[in-house]
Design an enzyme around this catalytic site. Structure first.
Site, mmCIF file in Angstrom:
data_model
loop_
_atom_site.group_PDB
_atom_site.id
_atom_site.type_symbol
_atom_site.label_atom_id
_atom_site.label_comp_id
_atom_site.label_asym_id
_atom_site.label_seq_id
_atom_site.Cartn_x
_atom_site.Cartn_y
_atom_site.Cartn_z
ATOM 1 N NE ARG A 1 -1.966 -1.102 3.304
ATOM 2 C CZ ARG A 1 -1.537 -2.170 3.733
ATOM 3 N NH1 ARG A 1 -2.247 -3.307 3.434
ATOM 4 N NH2 ARG A 1 -0.701 -2.525 4.839
ATOM 5 C CB THR A 2 3.507 2.685 2.093
ATOM 6 O OG1 THR A 2 2.669 2.035 3.414
ATOM 7 C CG2 THR A 2 4.476 3.708 2.305
ATOM 8 C CE LYS B 1 25.195 -6.344 -7.501
ATOM 9 N NZ LYS B 1 25.393 -5.323 -8.402
ATOM 10 N NE ARG C 1 7.425 0.479 4.686
ATOM 11 C CZ ARG C 1 6.191 0.241 5.000
ATOM 12 N NH1 ARG C 1 5.757 -1.081 4.906
ATOM 13 N NH2 ARG C 1 5.222 0.953 5.314
ATOM 14 C CG HIS D 1 4.817 4.677 8.112
ATOM 15 N ND1 HIS D 1 4.857 5.394 7.152
ATOM 16 C CD2 HIS D 1 3.707 3.782 8.060
ATOM 17 C CE1 HIS D 1 4.347 4.761 5.926
ATOM 18 N NE2 HIS D 1 3.497 3.621 6.433
#
Lengths: 152, 305
Positions: free
Chosen positions: B53-54, B82, B103, B131
């Site tokens: 959703r975000t 890596k 995120r 958030h």
């Protein structure tokens, strides 16, 4: 320090006396100050104190510790007082200044904090007032009430 | 308020006036005033942790306002795999875009990214920490419903210990004289350090274990999901989760005018019979993610003033 307790500790001609350290934190203070290899250090533990109940005293011979060094113990022994001695006389008396920010001085106990994963220098800000401050990690934002335990 | 060039890392960084200004701007964007404002701007979405959703909300926000999106949604294809440091990834990506949305599962990752990036970084969630865009869209939804943020009676229900949305939202609402009712089982209470920070003028809170203990109606009830993994004993989870389930019947206790909010996804903590009532505003709340994120993207890139 009373005359009695003075006699119980090695008299100092020149150097730094750190008084009013809450017991039993003298060894921790020596470690935080990083002076354990700096010549003669006298440690007194469990002196009676009207202010603290019990207190410790640390004497560092021939070394005048600057505020930048002694302020490192702000979170462990905020009640400590500093006396600079020259020719057996107190030439400077000062208290510990508790900084508003602590960079690289504390470790964040949160294992998921970026400071523990990416090798970032830790950075805490002081939140509480008075002699029992709390600190907040500016990265993970966790608040810690016993910041003295975080000193590296 | 001038947010041009600023990163959006934590709701703590915003004084009350700026929170109100962002919320007002989000509703202004929703009204259609800033159409096409992100034309020509490039957003890099760095999702080191899965999100649906975000991420879609940010991408939808950017594209529908004329901007473009680059980035990754799977950390396994990024150079982090890596062994590249996060700081180096950000130092590189910062040269490819006008704004970064990130995120990460590591707490504080967004703060670090904002320190090394030369473009604004918007935190789309860093572990269980912050958030902020969710908080802004929650606030915009409340403002839209009541015409104000000041002086509301807000209940928060469910997992108040681990839920980052309720921590950030309560910190923000505390600046607006909110009367909080925190409703949670003893093991999932709001943390002490969060309660200690709810010190805005006229703000107060009570902590109760059950909605039956409410002694006043609410303007808003913010429901969060109680997660199974917080409980060692499945039967204990079933018992607790059942006690924190909201349905049409609950409105008698909460007040007939109460608005029910939820950060989604919901599992079964809100019974579907509530969805068709005017009290249920959780899907409208999710949709407000678009104008809220557009407002923030526009403000930090300087295309919305």
């Amino acid at each position: 320090m009373t005359e009695d307790s003075k006699l119980k500790v090695y008299a100092l001609e020149s150097g730094t006396v750190i008084d009013h350290i809450p017991s039993p934190l003298a060894l921790k203070v020596v470690e935080i100050l990083g002076v354990q290899h700096e010549g003669i250090i006298t440690i007194g533990i469990n002196f009676p104190s009207s202010q603290l109940g019990r207190k410790d005293v640390v004497k560092v011979e021939n070394l005048k510790l600057t505020p930048a060094v002694t302020d490192r113990m702000a979170l462990v022994a905020p009640t400590a007082t500093i006396n600079i001695i020259e020719k057996s006389q107190v030439v400077e008396k000062r208290k510990i200044h508790i900084p508003n920010e602590f960079k690289g001085m504390l470790r964040c106990p949160n294992p998921n904090c970026v400071t523990n994963v990416e090798g970032v220098t830790t950075h805490f800000v002081r939140e509480g007032e008075g002699s029992k401050p709390t600190v907040r990690c500016i990265y993970c934002e966790r608040v810690y009430r016993q910041p003295g335990d975080l000193v590296v | 308020m001038d947010l041009k060039g600023c990163s959006i890392v934590s709701i703590r960084d915003f004084p009350k006036e700026d929170i109100q200004a962002v919320v007002d701007k989000a509703l202004e964007v929703k009204s259609g005033k800033w159409a096409g404002a992100l034309d020509g701007k490039v957003l890099a979405t760095l999702f080191f942790e899965p999100s649906t959703r975000t991420r879609l909300s940010f991408e939808g926000a950017m594209v529908s306002m004329g901007g473009r999106v680059i980035g990754f949604a799977d950390p396994n294809i990024s150079s982090a795999k890596k062994g590249e440091s996060l700081a180096d990834t950000i130092r590189t990506v910062t040269g490819y875009c006008d704004v970064i949305v990130m995120r990460h599962n590591i707490e504080g990752a967004a703060r670090l990214a904002s320190q090394v990036a030369t473009v604004p970084v918007i935190n789309a969630g860093d572990g269980s920490n912050q958030h902020p865009t969710q908080t802004f869209l929650d606030l915009a939804t409340i403002q839209e419903e009541f015409g104000r943020l000041e002086g509301l009676k807000v209940g928060m229900l469910g997992d108040l210990k681990y839920g980052r949305t309720v921590h950030s939202l309560s910190l923000a609402l505390a600046l607006f004289g909110t009367k909080f009712s925190f409703i949670a089982p003893p093991s999932l209470r709001m943390p002490e350090y969060t309660l200690e920070q709810l010190k805005g003028a006229d703000t107060s809170f009570i902590e109760i274990g059950d909605i039956n203990e409410l002694n006043d109606s609410l303007d808003v009830l913010y429901v969060t999901r109680i997660q199974k993994e917080r409980f060692a004993d499945f039967q204990e989870y079933e018992r607790v989760a059942g006690a924190y389930r909201i349905g049409r019947d609950s409105l008698k206790l909460l007040g007939e005018e109460v608005r029910i909010m939820h950060p989604l996804p919901r599992v079964d903590e809100i019974v579907e019979d509530l969805d068709k009532t005017p009290n249920a505003i959780y899907f409208r709340q999710a949709h407000n993610g678009i104008p809220t994120r557009q407002a923030l993207l526009g403000l930090v890139t300087g295309t919305i003033q």
